[in-house]
Design a protein around this motif. Structure first.
Motif, PDB file in Angstrom:
ATOM      1  N   CYS A  72       0.840  -1.188   0.000  1.00 36.33           N
ATOM      2  CA  CYS A  72       0.000   0.000   0.000  1.00 36.33           C
ATOM      3  C   CYS A  72       0.879   1.244   0.000  1.00 36.33           C
ATOM      4  N   ASN A  74       0.010   4.116   0.964  1.00 40.31           N
ATOM      5  CA  ASN A  74      -0.304   4.946   2.123  1.00 40.31           C
ATOM      6  C   ASN A  74       0.317   4.409   3.397  1.00 40.31           C
ATOM      7  N   CYS A  75       0.027   3.141   3.698  1.00 36.16           N
ATOM      8  CA  CYS A  75       0.486   2.609   4.987  1.00 36.16           C
ATOM      9  C   CYS A  75       1.758   1.773   4.859  1.00 36.16           C
ATOM     10  N   CYS A  95      -7.183  -0.388   0.022  1.00 34.97           N
ATOM     11  CA  CYS A  95      -6.347  -1.098   0.983  1.00 34.97           C
ATOM     12  C   CYS A  95      -7.212  -1.562   2.147  1.00 34.97           C
ATOM     13  N   CYS A  98      -5.749   0.257   5.649  1.00 34.62           N
ATOM     14  CA  CYS A  98      -6.008   1.659   5.993  1.00 34.62           C
ATOM     15  C   CYS A  98      -7.248   2.220   5.286  1.00 34.62           C
TER      16      CYS A  98
HETATM   17 ZN   LIG Z   1      -2.934   0.963   3.357  1.00 34.20          ZN
END
Ligand SMILES: [Zn+2]
Length: 102
Positions: A72, A74-75, A95, A98
């Protein structure tokens, strides 16, 4: 296919388990992907017209899609994703860690 070219993925099975890299190529027919630096195989090449020296070349071999997980953006974790269809007909990958679009 949940994995696309240029995705970052983590290899979760096989010789390259734990490695992460960028997807160089997706082969939808075979459900396989080629991941930069993962599942590298050595090929012994005989000298030929184009390659006077021959020798051993290293090349990434395709990995089955079930043996990689998307990372991911983002995370930064290797995650499972679900698909979400938007009102305009496009699909997004979400995802499951998150809940953001990947
Ligand atoms: Zn994520």
């Amino acid at each position: 296919m949940k994995i696309r070219k240029d995705d970052n993925v983590k290899v979760i099975a096989g010789n390259s388990r734990g490695k992460t890299g960028k997807v160089l190529k997706v082969i939808p027919d075979k459900n396989r992907v080629i991941v930069e630096g993962a599942n590298v195989v050595k090929r012994h090449q005989k000298p030929d017209r184009n390659n006077q020296q021959g020798g051993i070349i290293e090349k990434e071999a395709a990995i089955h899609i079930s043996n990689v997980m998307l990372i991911c953006s983002n995370c930064k974790k290797a995650v499972r994703v679900s698909r979400k269809r938007n009102e305009d007909g496009t699909t997004e990958r979400i995802c499951r860690s998150c809940n953001k679009a990947v």
